[in-house]
Design a protein around this motif. Structure first.
Motif, short mmCIF file in Angstrom:
data_model
loop_
_atom_site.label_atom_id
_atom_site.label_comp_id
_atom_site.label_asym_id
_atom_site.label_seq_id
_atom_site.Cartn_x
_atom_site.Cartn_y
_atom_site.Cartn_z
N MET A 141 0.63 -1.24 -0.09
CA MET A 141 0.02 0.08 0.13
C MET A 141 0.83 1.20 0.00
SD MET A 141 -3.00 1.19 2.96
CE MET A 141 -4.12 0.04 2.28
N ALA A 170 -2.35 -1.48 -3.39
CA ALA A 170 -3.23 -0.59 -3.06
C ALA A 170 -2.48 0.76 -3.25
CB ALA A 170 -3.77 -0.53 -1.46
N PHE A 182 -10.45 -0.78 1.35
CA PHE A 182 -9.47 -1.86 1.02
C PHE A 182 -9.45 -3.07 1.42
CE2 PHE A 182 -5.56 -3.49 2.87
CZ PHE A 182 -5.04 -4.06 2.08
#
Length: 328
Positions: free
Chosen positions: A175, A213, A319
């Motif tokens: 991420m 992400a 997420f």
């Protein structure tokens, strides 16, 4: 005929989700004002020093940018010794996330996009690792690929720790935020680029993330939509058109990449939302599993702190839902 029970259930779920998001945002703000102790479990990426540092003279330092009465705000500048800082959950879910904070490729933000997000994802069971990576403009031989060297080495080290730390080596996500979003996107599309010579058995492990992400990410080096500061740092050693294309992740998307979720705010005045749009379009064109959320409000760098009473507060749940659908 309208299914009243279903509608009621959906309404209740939406309200509970909104309340949970507000509670998490409030907790993040409170934590940032009365910060928890920093973690002490640290993994050094390069035991004998990072590659290509012969010409580096900048000194690593932590800069405290906290304003009186404001949330804690620290950044690491001139990283010389790349590390992973570990956050272990109380109840592991068998998956891990490597967090890559932003900072315009001039610094690594500690608190907002690193430690606070790690603690929030710990609550969902993820074992988290915050990556402190090198800056392209500090004189490293690899230039714009120095951060990618750290990201590749970092995810390999994480996989090497999977058995001992209680997660699967096949369930490792990344991420990235802002410029860290560029690094995450770069790793997503160039995970197998030979950026450094192997130094041990860890480097035989794959560097391909199982899921990515990208949070309000810097993506393109196209001057029309690029974040000028990040572009300047990335191309400091080589600004040729060929190098610019290589460091534009949307131009390197190919078939077979791992799933990607992209989250951005339409009112971002620092990194234009077009960065998210071109990345999503490129992923979709190559049939890469992808999902995008563009929120009307949020600005840049919202993290968990600046989301109160805004739809963007839903992003952690989005997420987690996306990750679960894809086995993480």
């Amino acid at each position: 005929m309208l299914n009243r029970r279903g509608a009621l259930a959906a309404f209740v779920t939406g309200v509970l989700g909104s309340l949970a998001a507000r509670k998490a945002e409030a907790a993040a703000v409170e934590q940032s004002k009365t910060p928890l102790a920093d973690p002490t479990e640290v993994i050094v990426l390069w035991p004998n020093g990072a590659p290509g540092g012969e010409g580096v003279t900048a000194e690593e330092a932590i800069v405290d940018r906290t304003t009186p009465g404001g949330p804690r705000d620290r950044a690491q500048v001139h990283t010389r010794k790349p590390t992973l800082v570990v956050f272990r959950p109380k109840t592991p879910n068998g998956a891990a996330v490597m967090l890559i904070p932003g900072g315009g490729y001039e610094r690594v933000v500690l608190d907002k996009e690193g430690y606070e997000t790690a603690r929030r994802l710990n609550e969902s069971g993820y074992t988290c690792f915050v990556l402190f990576y090198r800056m392209p403009g500090d004189g490293w031989a690899a230039g714009g690929d120095a951060p990618l060297q750290d990201a590749q080495r970092g995810i390999r080290l994480i996989r090497s720790k999977a058995s001992s730390m209680g997660f699967s080596p096949d369930r490792v996500a990344i991420m990235g935020f802002s410029a860290g979003g560029h690094l995450a996107a770069n790793l997503t599309v160039r995970f197998d680029a030979p950026t450094y010579a192997a130094i041990d058995a860890v480097d035989q492990l794959p560097a391909k993330p199982n899921l990515s992400a990208l949070m309000y990410p810097v993506i393109s080096t196209d001057p029309a939509i690029a974040h000028a500061g990040s572009r300047k740092q990335l191309l400091v050693k080589d600004a040729s058109p060929e190098r610019a294309l290589e460091l534009s992740p949307e131009k390197q998307v190919r078939v077979g990449l791992s799933p990607v979720i992209v989250i951005h705010a339409a009112d971002d005045k620092t990194v234009p939302v077009e960065n998210a749009l071109v990345m999503f379009s490129a992923l979709k064109a190559k049939a890469v599993p992808t999902e995008m959320h563009v929120f009307e409000e949020g600005g840049h760098g919202f993290g968990l702190r600046f989301t109160a009473d805004k739809p963007v507060s839903a992003w952690p749940g989005l997420f987690v839902a996306f990750a679960k659908r894809h086995g993480l």
